[in-house]
Design an enzyme around this catalytic site. Structure first.
Site, PDB file in Angstrom:
ATOM      1  N   ASP A   1       0.832  -1.200   0.000  1.00 26.89           N
ATOM      2  CA  ASP A   1       0.000   0.000   0.000  1.00 26.89           C
ATOM      3  C   ASP A   1       0.868   1.253   0.000  1.00 26.89           C
ATOM      4  O   ASP A   1       2.078   1.173   0.252  1.00 26.89           O
ATOM      5  CB  ASP A   1      -0.961   0.008   1.208  1.00 26.89           C
ATOM      6  CG  ASP A   1      -0.311  -0.555   2.473  1.00 26.89           C
ATOM      7  OD1 ASP A   1       0.916  -0.415   2.640  1.00 26.89           O
ATOM      8  OD2 ASP A   1      -1.032  -1.142   3.294  1.00 26.89           O
TER       9      ASP A   1
ATOM     10  N   ASP B   1      -8.435  -2.211  14.026  1.00 22.06           N
ATOM     11  CA  ASP B   1      -9.805  -2.409  13.525  1.00 22.06           C
ATOM     12  C   ASP B   1      -9.919  -3.594  12.572  1.00 22.06           C
ATOM     13  O   ASP B   1     -10.945  -3.779  11.929  1.00 22.06           O
ATOM     14  CB  ASP B   1     -10.307  -1.123  12.841  1.00 22.06           C
ATOM     15  CG  ASP B   1      -9.440  -0.713  11.639  1.00 22.06           C
ATOM     16  OD1 ASP B   1      -8.499  -1.461  11.278  1.00 22.06           O
ATOM     17  OD2 ASP B   1      -9.708   0.358  11.062  1.00 22.06           O
TER      18      ASP B   1
ATOM     19  N   HIS C   1      -8.017  -4.124   9.842  1.00 14.57           N
ATOM     20  CA  HIS C   1      -7.646  -3.906   8.436  1.00 14.57           C
ATOM     21  C   HIS C   1      -6.398  -4.704   8.055  1.00 14.57           C
ATOM     22  O   HIS C   1      -5.522  -4.951   8.882  1.00 14.57           O
ATOM     23  CB  HIS C   1      -7.497  -2.412   8.092  1.00 14.57           C
ATOM     24  CG  HIS C   1      -6.329  -1.703   8.699  1.00 14.57           C
ATOM     25  ND1 HIS C   1      -6.443  -0.475   9.311  1.00 14.57           N
ATOM     26  CD2 HIS C   1      -5.009  -2.014   8.778  1.00 14.57           C
ATOM     27  CE1 HIS C   1      -5.248  -0.087   9.720  1.00 14.57           C
ATOM     28  NE2 HIS C   1      -4.368  -1.001   9.412  1.00 14.57           N
TER      29      HIS C   1
ATOM     30  N   GLU D   1      -9.998  -0.976   5.065  1.00 11.61           N
ATOM     31  CA  GLU D   1     -10.632  -0.666   6.342  1.00 11.61           C
ATOM     32  C   GLU D   1     -11.941  -1.462   6.466  1.00 11.61           C
ATOM     33  O   GLU D   1     -12.406  -2.058   5.482  1.00 11.61           O
ATOM     34  CB  GLU D   1     -10.900   0.842   6.425  1.00 11.61           C
ATOM     35  CG  GLU D   1      -9.626   1.709   6.419  1.00 11.61           C
ATOM     36  CD  GLU D   1      -8.874   1.712   7.755  1.00 11.61           C
ATOM     37  OE1 GLU D   1      -8.972   0.728   8.504  1.00 11.61           O
ATOM     38  OE2 GLU D   1      -8.169   2.708   8.020  1.00 11.61           O
TER      39      GLU D   1
HETATM   40  C1  F6R Z   1       0.998  -1.178   6.263  1.00 10.92           C
HETATM   41  C2  F6R Z   1      -0.246  -1.922   6.365  1.00 10.92           C
HETATM   42  C3  F6R Z   1      -1.088  -1.874   7.577  1.00 10.92           C
HETATM   43  C4  F6R Z   1      -0.318  -2.190   8.864  1.00 10.92           C
HETATM   44  C5  F6R Z   1      -1.239  -2.062  10.063  1.00 10.92           C
HETATM   45  C6  F6R Z   1      -0.531  -2.375  11.361  1.00 10.92           C
HETATM   46  O1  F6R Z   1       1.642  -1.421   5.038  1.00 10.92           O
HETATM   47  O2  F6R Z   1      -0.588  -2.560   5.421  1.00 10.92           O
HETATM   48  O3  F6R Z   1      -2.140  -2.797   7.442  1.00 10.92           O
HETATM   49  O4  F6R Z   1       0.188  -3.484   8.772  1.00 10.92           O
HETATM   50  O5  F6R Z   1      -1.780  -0.788  10.118  1.00 10.92           O
HETATM   51  O6  F6R Z   1       0.473  -1.433  11.576  1.00 10.92           O
HETATM   52  P1  F6R Z   1       1.507  -1.616  12.783  1.00 10.92           P
HETATM   53  O7  F6R Z   1       2.307  -2.824  12.442  1.00 10.92           O
HETATM   54  O8  F6R Z   1       2.327  -0.383  12.777  1.00 10.92           O
HETATM   55  O9  F6R Z   1       0.693  -1.826  14.008  1.00 10.92           O
END
Ligand code: F6R
Length: 261
Positions: free
Chosen positions: A67, A136, A138, A143
Site C-alpha cells: 500500500d 480495527d 484492516h 478498512e
Molecule cells: C501497512 C499496512 C497496515 C499495517 C497495520 C498495522 O503497510 O498494510 O495494514 O500493517 O496498520 O500497523 P503496525 O504494524 O504499525 O501496528
C-alpha cells in the site's frame, strides 16, 4: 488457517524470516509482498541477519509493496516507498530495479491502481505476502466494510488509523494523509502464501475476530479464512483473546519438522 503462538515479536520475526529464506532457496526469484508499520520490523531484521550470515541469497528476489499514501511525494521519508527502501531493500542489498509499487502521486489514481494490479499479475503473482493488522482488523489499508473481492484501489483511512499512524509524523495527525492506494482484499488473496504477524495486546480483539470470528467485511482480515495457505503468527499478547489458543499451541508443537509454516 494455521495459527502459531510465539513467545515474543523477535521469535515471530525469526520464524517468518525462516519461511522466506526457505522459499528463496527453492525459488530465488520469488516475489515477496511486504508491509510497512512497526510489526514487520523484526522480520526484516531477522532476514537481513540471515543474508549477512550467508544462510540465504536474495540477489534475485523481487519486492512488491502492499500500500502507499496518496499525495506524499515518493521521496518523503514516510512514503511507504521510502520506508521500504530504508527498512527492507537497503538492509537486504536489493536494488530499486527489483521493487514494484503503486504510484501514490499519479494524477490518474484509478489508472495507477489498475496498472499496479496488472503489474502484479504480469510479474507472476506474489509468492509470499507479509501482512500486519490494524486495531480495527484492516489488512493493507482495507478498512472495515471493504469488499472481500476488492482490487487495488484508493481508500479513505479511518480516524483511528490516522491516529495510530500519527506516530510516524511527529505525532501530528494533521500530517497523516487521508487517502491511500491499497492492494484490495481480492488482490491480497491471490498471493500464494499469506503470513500475518500481530504483536501486543492491542491487537488481541482484531486477531480473535480474524481467526475465530465469522468471515465478514467488518473485519477485513477474516478473509484470510478463505485462503488455502494462510499463517497467522501472534505473540502471547495478541493471542490473549483466542479461545482455541491451547489447540493452536498443541498443533504447532506436534508438527512434522519438514512441514514449515
Ligand atoms: C501497512 C499496512 C497496515 C499495517 C497495520 C498495522 O503497510 O498494510 O495494514 O500493517 O496498520 O500497523 P503496525 O504494524 O504499525 O501496528
Amino acid at each position: 488457517m494455521e495459527v502459531v503462538i510465539v513467545p515474543d515479536a523477535k521469535a515471530g520475526g525469526e520464524l517468518i524470516a525462516g519461511a522466506m529464506a526457505e522459499l528463496l532457496r527453492h525459488k530465488p526469484t520469488a516475489l515477496l509482498g511486504v508491509a510497512t508499520g512497526s510489526t514487520p520490523l523484526p522480520i526484516y531484521q531477522a532476514l537481513a541477519a540471515q543474508v549477512s550470515s550467508g544462510a540465504v541469497e536474495v540477489s534475485r528476489a523481487r519486492i512488491a509493496q502492499l500500500d502507499e499514501y496518496v499525495g506524499l511525494p515518493a521521496e518523503h521519508p514516510e512514503s511507504y516507498r521510502s520506508v521500504l527502501r530504508r527498512e527492507v531493500l537497503e538492509p537486504l542489498g536489493i536494488g530499486m530495479d527489483a521493487f514494484m509499487g503503486p504510484d501514490g502521486t499519479a494524477e490518474d489514481v484509478r489508472g495507477a491502481c489498475e496498472a499496479y494490479d496488472r503489474a502484479l499479475a504480469e510479474a507472476g503473482g506474489v509468492d509470499l505476502q507479509l501482512l500486519g493488522i490494524g486495531t480495527d482488523g484492516h489488512i493493507g489499508f482495507n478498512e472495515p466494510c471493504s469488499s472481500l473481492a476488492s482490487r487495488t484501489r484508493i481508500k479513505t483511512l479511518t480516524e483511528q488509523t490516522r491516529i495510530d499512524n500519527a506516530r510516524f509524523f511527529d505525532g501530528d495527525i494533521g500530517q497523516v494523509p487521508h487517502h491511500v492506494i491499497t492492494q484490495g482484499i481480492g488482490t491480497i488473496l491471490e498471493a500464494r502464501h499469506l503470513v500475518l504477524l500481530a504483536t501486543g495486546e492491542g491487537k488481541a480483539d482484531a486477531v480473535a475476530a480474524t481467526v475465530e470470528g465469522p468471515v465478514a467485511a467488518v473485519c477485513p482480515a477474516s478473509a484470510l479464512q478463505l485462503h488455502p495457505h494462510a499463517t497467522v503468527v501472534v505473540d502471547e499478547g495478541a493471542a490473549s483473546k483466542l479461545k482455541f489458543a491451547d489447540y493452536f499451541r498443541h498443533t504447532f508443537a506436534n508438527k512434522p519438522d519438514w512441514q514449515g509454516i
